[in-house]
Design an enzyme around this catalytic site. Structure first.
Site, short mmCIF file in Angstrom:
data_model
loop_
_atom_site.label_atom_id
_atom_site.label_comp_id
_atom_site.label_asym_id
_atom_site.label_seq_id
_atom_site.Cartn_x
_atom_site.Cartn_y
_atom_site.Cartn_z
N GLY A 1 -14.02 20.67 -35.78
CA GLY A 1 -14.66 20.93 -37.07
C GLY A 1 -14.37 19.88 -38.13
N SER B 1 -15.71 18.29 -32.36
CA SER B 1 -16.73 17.47 -33.03
C SER B 1 -17.65 16.74 -32.06
CB SER B 1 -16.06 16.47 -34.00
OG SER B 1 -15.39 17.18 -35.01
N ASN C 1 -19.95 27.27 -28.79
CA ASN C 1 -19.07 28.24 -29.45
C ASN C 1 -19.59 28.44 -30.87
OD1 ASN C 1 -17.03 29.74 -30.56
ND2 ASN C 1 -15.48 28.12 -30.49
N TRP C 2 -20.31 29.53 -31.06
CA TRP C 2 -20.92 29.78 -32.38
C TRP C 2 -19.90 30.28 -33.41
CZ3 TRP C 2 -25.96 32.85 -30.76
CH2 TRP C 2 -26.88 31.94 -30.23
N LYS C 3 -18.72 30.64 -32.96
CA LYS C 3 -17.69 31.18 -33.86
C LYS C 3 -18.30 32.35 -34.66
CE LYS C 3 -15.59 26.69 -33.73
NZ LYS C 3 -14.75 25.68 -34.31
N GLU D 1 -8.24 28.35 -32.77
CA GLU D 1 -8.36 29.20 -33.97
C GLU D 1 -7.75 30.57 -33.72
OE1 GLU D 1 -12.57 28.63 -34.59
OE2 GLU D 1 -12.17 26.52 -35.04
N GLU E 1 -9.22 20.57 -26.16
CA GLU E 1 -9.72 20.48 -27.54
C GLU E 1 -8.59 20.10 -28.49
OE1 GLU E 1 -13.49 22.98 -28.29
OE2 GLU E 1 -11.78 24.26 -28.60
N GLY F 1 -18.83 23.34 -31.04
CA GLY F 1 -18.88 24.31 -32.12
C GLY F 1 -20.08 24.02 -33.02
N GLY F 2 -19.82 23.41 -34.17
CA GLY F 2 -20.84 23.18 -35.20
C GLY F 2 -22.19 22.71 -34.66
N HIS G 1 -8.59 29.92 -27.66
CA HIS G 1 -9.11 28.93 -28.61
C HIS G 1 -8.06 28.68 -29.69
CE1 HIS G 1 -11.51 27.04 -31.72
NE2 HIS G 1 -12.36 26.72 -30.77
#
Ligand code: PGA
Length: 257
Positions: free
Chosen positions: A174, A214, A11-13, A98, A168, A235-236, A96
């Protein structure tokens, strides 16, 4: 060894411009394990999806990070499932945390989006997970169960068997703070129990459920060693090709028959 094919989802956001996104694809698309072993999916920003689809190669799938629940109409700025499907996108992230937090998505809209995704033959990846406050109140299991129940309302057994679910916990996203394998396993076991009650044991057993929050090179092997965890939504750490490839390889090694 697992019967369920693992999924590693990046997930590159809201990261990577077009050049960076293409560069990433070129450096991984020949290297990821074949589709028969691992589903490797990149969730990118909407304007680069078509470019990525054209260059995804045989081993990668491309997904959108969101879509609207309606087919078309006066919804300025939104993205339709029909268009995603039309340009060759195969996955879509739904719900998600977010999006729930910053864009007012609710269990009800998540449910409508899931129905819409299936209508357009997009493969949905549904996200659920509790906040720190909910966990500290000891309500993780009941909260996640209710998110799952509401998200799946009206979906058939066949549709749910196609679904990928990511557990999640919001406090792990994150933050660098990963859930322990035991916490992830317990929540995912709870989701399988919910699926068994809502549908049947086969659906609970066949639905792929990932952990997210994470995930990185240092912890993916331990997570994948757990039988009930079918992969990761990352993600990150997924923005580096090396990390992404490492995780796809790890899934191949941990889960291939
Ligand atoms: P993270 O994000 O890996 O950076 O914690 C996961 C996600 O939001 O899907």
């Amino acid at each position: 060894m697992s019967r369920r094919k693992p999924v590693i989802a990046a997930n590159w956001k809201m990261h990577k411009n077009r050049d960076e996104a293409l560069q990433f694809i070129y450096s991984v698309n020949m290297e990821v394990p074949g589709r028969e072993y691992v589903d490797a999916v990149i969730f990118a920003q909407a304007p680069v999806l078509r470019d990525l689809v054209k260059r995804q190669g045989d081993h990668l799938d491309i997904g959108a990070q969101n879509m609207h629940e309606k087919t078309e109409g006066a919804f300025t700025g939104e993205i339709s499932a029909a268009l995603l499907s039309n340009i060759g996108v195969s996955y879509v992230l739904i719900g998600h945390s977010e999006r729930r937090e910053h864009f007012n998505e609710t269990d009800a809209s998540v449910n409508r989006k899931l129905h819409q995704a299936f209508r357009y033959e997009l493969q949905p990846l549904l996200c659920v997970g509790e906040s720190l406050k909910t966990r500290q109140a000891g309500k993780t299991q009941s909260f996640v169960r209710s998110q799952v129940e509401r998200a799946l309302e009206g979906l058939s057994k066949e549709q749910v068997a196609e679904l990928v679910i990511a557990y999640e916990p919001i406090w792990a996203i994150g933050t660098g703070e990963t859930a322990t394998v035991e916490q992830a396993e317990a929540a995912i076991r709870g989701i399988r129990e919910t699926l068994a009650e809502l549908y049947d044991a086969a659906v609970a057993d066949n639905t792929r459920i990932l952990y997210g929050g994470s995930v990185k090179k240092e912890n993916i092997d331990d997570l994948l060693a757990e039988e009930t965890i079918d992969g990761a939504l990352v993600g990150g750490a997924s923005r580096s090709p090396d990390n992404f490839l490492y995780m796809c390889e790890a899934a191949y090694k941990a889960k291939s028959p």
